[in-house]
Design a protein around this motif. Structure first.
Motif, short mmCIF file in Angstrom:
data_model
loop_
_atom_site.label_atom_id
_atom_site.label_comp_id
_atom_site.label_asym_id
_atom_site.label_seq_id
_atom_site.Cartn_x
_atom_site.Cartn_y
_atom_site.Cartn_z
N VAL A 16 0.83 -1.21 0.00
CA VAL A 16 0.00 0.00 0.00
C VAL A 16 0.86 1.26 0.00
CG1 VAL A 16 -1.91 -1.13 1.19
CG2 VAL A 16 -0.17 0.08 2.53
N ILE A 17 0.29 2.30 -0.58
CA ILE A 17 0.87 3.64 -0.50
C ILE A 17 0.25 4.30 0.70
CG2 ILE A 17 1.15 5.86 -1.66
CD1 ILE A 17 0.85 4.33 -4.34
N ALA A 18 1.01 4.37 1.79
CA ALA A 18 0.48 4.86 3.06
C ALA A 18 0.44 6.37 3.14
CB ALA A 18 1.32 4.31 4.22
N SER A 19 1.31 7.04 2.36
CA SER A 19 1.38 8.49 2.39
C SER A 19 2.02 8.97 1.09
CB SER A 19 2.21 8.95 3.59
OG SER A 19 2.29 10.36 3.64
N GLY A 105 19.54 4.11 -6.77
CA GLY A 105 19.26 5.09 -7.80
C GLY A 105 18.67 4.43 -9.04
N LEU A 106 17.63 5.05 -9.58
CA LEU A 106 16.95 4.52 -10.76
C LEU A 106 17.04 5.53 -11.90
CD1 LEU A 106 13.60 3.26 -9.18
CD2 LEU A 106 15.70 1.95 -9.52
N PHE A 107 17.10 5.03 -13.12
CA PHE A 107 16.94 5.93 -14.25
C PHE A 107 15.98 5.32 -15.25
CE2 PHE A 107 17.66 7.65 -18.44
CZ PHE A 107 17.47 9.00 -18.17
N GLY A 108 14.82 5.91 -15.33
CA GLY A 108 13.85 5.55 -16.35
C GLY A 108 13.36 6.79 -17.05
N ALA A 109 14.14 7.90 -16.90
CA ALA A 109 13.70 9.20 -17.41
C ALA A 109 12.33 9.50 -16.82
CB ALA A 109 13.74 9.23 -18.92
N CYS A 110 11.38 9.90 -17.66
CA CYS A 110 10.07 10.31 -17.13
C CYS A 110 9.22 9.13 -16.66
CB CYS A 110 9.32 11.11 -18.18
SG CYS A 110 10.23 12.55 -18.78
N SER A 111 9.71 7.90 -16.87
CA SER A 111 8.97 6.72 -16.38
C SER A 111 9.37 6.33 -14.96
CB SER A 111 9.22 5.53 -17.31
OG SER A 111 10.55 5.04 -17.17
N THR A 112 10.25 7.11 -14.34
CA THR A 112 10.88 6.70 -13.08
C THR A 112 9.88 6.47 -11.95
OG1 THR A 112 12.94 7.81 -13.68
CG2 THR A 112 12.62 7.32 -11.35
N MET A 113 8.80 7.25 -11.87
CA MET A 113 7.88 7.09 -10.74
C MET A 113 7.17 5.75 -10.78
SD MET A 113 7.24 8.65 -8.03
CE MET A 113 6.14 8.52 -6.62
N ALA A 114 6.70 5.33 -11.94
CA ALA A 114 6.06 4.01 -12.04
C ALA A 114 7.08 2.90 -11.84
CB ALA A 114 5.36 3.86 -13.38
N GLU A 115 8.31 3.11 -12.33
CA GLU A 115 9.38 2.13 -12.12
C GLU A 115 9.64 1.95 -10.63
OE1 GLU A 115 14.05 1.48 -13.50
OE2 GLU A 115 13.09 3.43 -13.74
N ALA A 116 9.74 3.07 -9.90
CA ALA A 116 10.00 3.01 -8.46
C ALA A 116 8.85 2.36 -7.70
CB ALA A 116 10.26 4.42 -7.92
N LEU A 117 7.62 2.67 -8.09
CA LEU A 117 6.47 2.06 -7.42
C LEU A 117 6.41 0.56 -7.69
CD1 LEU A 117 3.66 4.70 -8.09
CD2 LEU A 117 4.73 4.18 -5.89
N GLY A 118 6.66 0.15 -8.93
CA GLY A 118 6.62 -1.26 -9.26
C GLY A 118 7.69 -2.06 -8.54
N LEU A 119 8.93 -1.54 -8.57
CA LEU A 119 10.02 -2.22 -7.86
C LEU A 119 9.79 -2.19 -6.35
CD1 LEU A 119 13.08 -0.89 -9.88
CD2 LEU A 119 12.25 -3.24 -9.82
N GLY A 120 9.33 -1.06 -5.84
CA GLY A 120 9.07 -0.94 -4.41
C GLY A 120 8.00 -1.91 -3.95
N ALA A 121 6.94 -2.05 -4.75
CA ALA A 121 5.88 -2.98 -4.40
C ALA A 121 6.40 -4.41 -4.39
CB ALA A 121 4.72 -2.84 -5.38
N HIS A 174 4.25 0.46 2.25
CA HIS A 174 4.32 -0.58 3.27
C HIS A 174 3.84 -1.90 2.66
CE1 HIS A 174 5.45 1.93 6.60
NE2 HIS A 174 4.40 2.70 6.48
N PRO A 175 4.26 -3.03 3.21
CA PRO A 175 3.80 -4.33 2.68
C PRO A 175 2.30 -4.54 2.80
CG PRO A 175 5.75 -4.60 4.03
CD PRO A 175 5.29 -3.20 4.24
N ALA A 176 1.67 -3.90 3.78
CA ALA A 176 0.24 -4.05 3.99
C ALA A 176 -0.22 -2.90 4.89
CB ALA A 176 -0.07 -5.39 4.64
#
Length: 340
Positions: A16-19, A105-121, A174-176
């Motif tokens: 979940v995205i808690a904040s 550190g991630l580099f996906g140019a303008c795709s970085t936010m979805a990349e970070a959310l996917g990897l983070g999840a 968070h995981p849940a």
């Protein structure tokens, strides 16, 4: 844990995205989404001596506001996934130098936010991270200096050009628990439409967005009508039109598509030509505009597809075409975090 189906990860127990927090600059504060930012700076220097350092401040403020809204401290963060457009992701690196947290550190140019959310999840789902920050930023002046021409040249902007957002967005995962659920992530493949115009990023990225969406729909058996909205990151007005044309040719008529780059600014009044762009564009729209609607129940299910052009300062001078990528995450409102 996640189950893999084609290019898509399905999270049975949804992280979940808690904040979340969105920070912007002067032009963002003059746009139609101004009231949805957590903080806006009155000038693009953000009180700093140069634009590159100003972008670091955008990330720091977004991270600290995100933690403050969650009533959390930096000690409760196990990992940060972040990136930006500056060479070697220096805005993120310098921000993390001050936060002093474990950092990838991630580099996906303008795709970085979805990349970070996917990897983070994926990391949260596997039990490898808790209190994970996913964030990114961009700065109009820093990006222009690096990729095009210094602003002092006064170059005329073409109708296809987009305005790099001076903004940052940050999410705490968070995981849940309570928050917007991340139900799935589809990591994109590099696509190349043979676009060589540095001022036409929308056309370069639209095929990647279409390809990733089609793969997600194929992998999951979902239909586009199953979602309240399908957001692309920063295709702008021209790229959004091309995106829909590509999908129509594939038999998919989009009626619920919204582009972050098309809603961040008032194109007619703010002279941004084809709309907004930059990693901070979709990150700020996600954190200030999309996630609150999921939390309030205005949306139940949303697809967020962030797109990135993967050229460098050197490759475009060598007349290389501009490859692009798009990453997708499926988001569900708090009442829909049980898969069904």
């Amino acid at each position: 844990m996640a189950a893999r189906r084609g290019d898509t990860l399905l999270f049975e127990r949804m992280p979940v995205i808690a904040s979340h927090a969105a920070v912007g600059g002067k032009k963002e504060g003059e746009g139609p989404l101004a009231a949805e930012f957590d903080e806006l700076f009155p000038d693009n220097n953000c009180g700093q001596a140069n634009w590159e350092t100003a972008e670091k401040i955008l990330q720091l403020r977004a991270a600290r506001l995100c933690l403050k809204k969650a009533h959390a401290t930096e000690k409760q963060v196990s990992l940060v996934l972040a990136g930006d457009l500056q060479a070697q992701c220096t805005a993120s690196s310098y921000a993390l130098r001050e936060l002093h947290l474990p950092f990838v550190g991630l580099f996906g140019a303008c795709s970085t936010m979805a990349e970070a959310l996917g990897l983070g999840a994926a990391l949260c789902s596997a039990g490898l991270a808790d209190g994970l920050l996913a964030m990114t930023s961009s700065h109009f002046c820093a990006a222009e200096r690096q990729f095009r021409t210094p602003l002092s040249y006064g170059a005329v902007r073409t109708p296809t050009a987009q305005w790099t957002a001076t903004a940052a967005g940050c999410c705490l995962l968070h995981p849940a628990g309570q928050g917007v659920g991340i139900a799935a992530a589809t990591f994109g493949r590099v696509e190349d439409y043979q676009i060589k115009d540095i001022n036409n990023m929308g056309a370069a990225m639209a095929p990647a967005a279409a390809a990733t969406l089609l793969r997600y729909l194929h992998d999951t058996g979902q239909e586009s009508k199953d979602f309240d909205a399908i957001y692309t990151g920063d295709l702008g007005h021209l790229g959004s039109r091309l995106f829909r044309e590509i999908l129509t040719a594939e038999g998919l008529v989009m009626k619920n598509h919204i582009d972050c780059g098309s809603i961040l600014y008032d194109a007619a009044r703010q002279n941004v030509k084809s709309g907004g762009s930059g990693p901070g564009c979709c990150a700020a729209v996600l954190c200030g505009h999309i996630l609150p609607r999921l939390e309030r129940g205005s949306y139940r299910r949303v697809l967020f597809i962030a797109t990135g052009a993967l050229m460098s300062q050197t490759t475009f001078l060598q007349k290389e075409s501009i490859p692009a990528i798009a990453h997708l995450v499926e988001l569900r409102g708090p009442e829909c975090t049980v898969r069904g």
